[in-house]
Design an enzyme around this catalytic site. Structure first.
Site, PDB file in Angstrom:
ATOM      1  N   ASP A  86       0.828  -1.220   0.000  1.00 45.47           N
ATOM      2  CA  ASP A  86       0.000   0.000   0.000  1.00 45.47           C
ATOM      3  C   ASP A  86       0.857   1.263   0.000  1.00 45.47           C
ATOM      4  OD1 ASP A  86       0.702   0.611   2.800  1.00 45.47           O
ATOM      5  OD2 ASP A  86      -0.663  -1.008   3.322  1.00 45.47           O
ATOM      6  N   GLU A 106       7.025  -6.619  -2.546  1.00 47.87           N
ATOM      7  CA  GLU A 106       5.603  -6.954  -2.334  1.00 47.87           C
ATOM      8  C   GLU A 106       5.238  -8.098  -3.271  1.00 47.87           C
ATOM      9  OE1 GLU A 106       2.611  -5.921  -0.524  1.00 47.87           O
ATOM     10  OE2 GLU A 106       1.927  -7.632  -1.735  1.00 47.87           O
ATOM     11  N   ASP A 137       8.610 -12.181  -4.084  1.00 46.25           N
ATOM     12  CA  ASP A 137       8.430 -12.896  -2.827  1.00 46.25           C
ATOM     13  C   ASP A 137       9.491 -12.410  -1.831  1.00 46.25           C
ATOM     14  OD1 ASP A 137       8.563 -14.736  -0.743  1.00 46.25           O
ATOM     15  OD2 ASP A 137       8.029 -16.428  -2.022  1.00 46.25           O
ATOM     16  N   ASP A 155       6.308  -5.798   6.828  1.00 50.28           N
ATOM     17  CA  ASP A 155       4.959  -5.230   6.855  1.00 50.28           C
ATOM     18  C   ASP A 155       4.039  -6.252   6.175  1.00 50.28           C
ATOM     19  OD1 ASP A 155       2.668  -3.757   6.663  1.00 50.28           O
ATOM     20  OD2 ASP A 155       3.456  -2.264   5.263  1.00 50.28           O
ATOM     21  N   SER A 156       3.801  -7.339   6.875  1.00 54.93           N
ATOM     22  CA  SER A 156       3.096  -8.474   6.280  1.00 54.93           C
ATOM     23  C   SER A 156       1.638  -8.506   6.706  1.00 54.93           C
ATOM     24  CB  SER A 156       3.762  -9.766   6.753  1.00 54.93           C
ATOM     25  OG  SER A 156       3.559  -9.920   8.147  1.00 54.93           O
ATOM     26  N   THR A 157       0.885  -9.394   6.057  1.00 59.59           N
ATOM     27  CA  THR A 157      -0.456  -9.718   6.534  1.00 59.59           C
ATOM     28  C   THR A 157      -0.328 -10.684   7.704  1.00 59.59           C
ATOM     29  OG1 THR A 157      -0.520 -11.520   4.944  1.00 59.59           O
ATOM     30  CG2 THR A 157      -1.468  -9.426   4.242  1.00 59.59           C
ATOM     31  N   GLU A 158      -1.461 -11.151   8.191  1.00 55.51           N
ATOM     32  CA  GLU A 158      -1.467 -12.186   9.232  1.00 55.51           C
ATOM     33  C   GLU A 158      -0.726 -13.427   8.727  1.00 55.51           C
ATOM     34  OE1 GLU A 158      -3.513 -11.151  12.230  1.00 55.51           O
ATOM     35  OE2 GLU A 158      -2.651  -9.655  10.910  1.00 55.51           O
TER      36      GLU A 158
END
Lengths: 277, 277
Positions: A86, A106, A137, A155-158
């Site tokens: 983002d 990203e 990756d 800064d990752s997702t869950e």
């Protein structure tokens, strides 16, 4: 009929927000991506039905992920952000004049594409000359890097879907290798109310990999429990020993130099998660 | 059919929690009282459809309201709690050995009655010999008190219904009169994300009444935004100048002596609410 988006943050608890309209929705190669316009939070990015960021409260996460490690390091020049498509962390990183290059790894190009389109106040600096955007990756990017970065931010997702490998000890060891000899890692590590086991596990793994390991928190209203943790692993520099002169003034909405140290004072039940069994 | 309770914390945002069963529901002389058993938070007290306290996260609010002023005062003996009929603040106040008397002025006797019945871990010390429970209007109690208390805590509901008078300058002036010459006030003052105007107003009013005025925060997951503020007005003692020896050890789940000072380091956008226009 009014439309409300509800995120079940646990099986039995969640948040709900009024949605004016859906701006975009698609199944990418990695996840369900949805951009919605909400009444309370402005535009909101959802991945796999979880709130990733919103226009109104994004500054908390992005400022706290970027400025705490960047002011801990005396002169960060090369920064890598794993995830973060983002662009919010990049925007904050670029406020530091010492930074010469900020690389974004990203995995999902669609996150970048639709953030630029619908979250311009967040993604607006992704085209800056100092930014190197790589749709790749993060795990693989780390694996091929050596003594290259001053600061690496995860800064990752869950830890579900594409982000599973980003919460493993092997990944932190790779980051230690990819960092210079005085480098700093910071990773988002979820919330202590519902994810105590994850925080304990990451803290243990980072502690076995870095000489200095510390957890700090920030209040993010649209994230589960409102209390978010970040785990820092540092080879040399201690975030609690930064001298007052290190801080340079620029505009923030959450971060302050007082909070830089205060955010490491953990509630007792969180502090207990960072103790050896 | 699964039952979910949804609190709209604003017109356009809220929390939702799975409810196993309703334990009690009645319209008291002052408000709608409901006690429900939730899956995530244990038993939960609702007043006028707003979450007041839950078994799982109550410790944050109660510890932070009690211990910050009580450790700021060198030797608090007489304490008044306005509101707080669930007994949680009283439980924490009684952990301080110096306290000889803790008076509760709760306007709604039904809150006390049903908290004792369904929230025993919170209300369990309301029958302690040091506790004086008065079912009375806190505003009136304050009006007739003079130089009586070391610490007064305003553990009120939102500024609607019976609590409206508890957010007025006249009330804070009354508290200043009811406090001894070195007394301390602390009041819950809602959240900075949705109630910025209230925080600004209370801060201004308290500042005109007390020599030392400071705002601190705590993370309460079931309250709007997860970030709660407390406003302290103090005649002499500064919470940031408490010496390390003042702190005595007892069991807490949120409060620590490090947090005692760190909780006053406000996010920039909250700090800005405490500045003169």
């Amino acid at each position: 009929m009014a439309t409300w988006f509800t995120e079940k943050q646990t099986e039995n608890f969640g948040i709900t927000a009024k949605v004016n309209r859906t701006l975009h929705k698609e199944t990418t190669d990695f996840q369900e991506l949805e951009m919605v316009e909400t009444e309370e939070w402005g535009n909101m990015l959802l991945l796999d039905d979880m709130v990733m960021t919103t226009e109104k409260d994004e500054f908390v996460y992005h400022e706290m992920m970027a400025h705490v490690p960047l002011f801990t390091h005396p002169s960060p020049k090369k920064v890598l952000i794993v995830g973060g498509g983002d662009g919010g962390v990049i925007r904050e990183v670029l406020k530091h004049n010492s930074v010469e290059q900020a690389t974004l790894a990203e995995i999902d190009g669609k996150v970048i594409e639709y953030s630029k389109k619908y979250l311009p106040s967040i993604a607006g600096t992704l085209d800056d000359v100092r930014v190197d955007v790589q749709v790749s990756d993060g795990f693989m990017h780390i694996a091929k890097s050596e003594r290259e970065y001053d600061v690496i931010m995860v800064d990752s997702t869950e830890p579900v879907g594409p982000a599973v490998t980003l919460f493993t000890k092997g990944f932190y060891e790779g980051i230690a290798k990819a960092l210079k000899e005085d480098g700093i890692l910071v990773a988002q590590t979820d919330n202590p109310w519902f994810k105590a086991d994850l925080i304990r596990q990451v803290y243990g793994d980072v502690k076995e990999t870095f000489p200095i390991t510390r957890v700090y928190t920030a209040n993010i209203p649209t994230y589960p429990s409102g209390l978010w943790t970040f785990t820092m692993g540092s080879k040399i520099y201690d975030p609690l020993k930064v001298s007052d002169e290190r801080f340079t003034a620029f505009d923030t909405k959450y971060y302050t130099k007082e909070l830089h140290k205060a955010c490491f004072a953990l509630p007792k039940f969180v502090k207990d998660m960072t103790k050896e069994e």
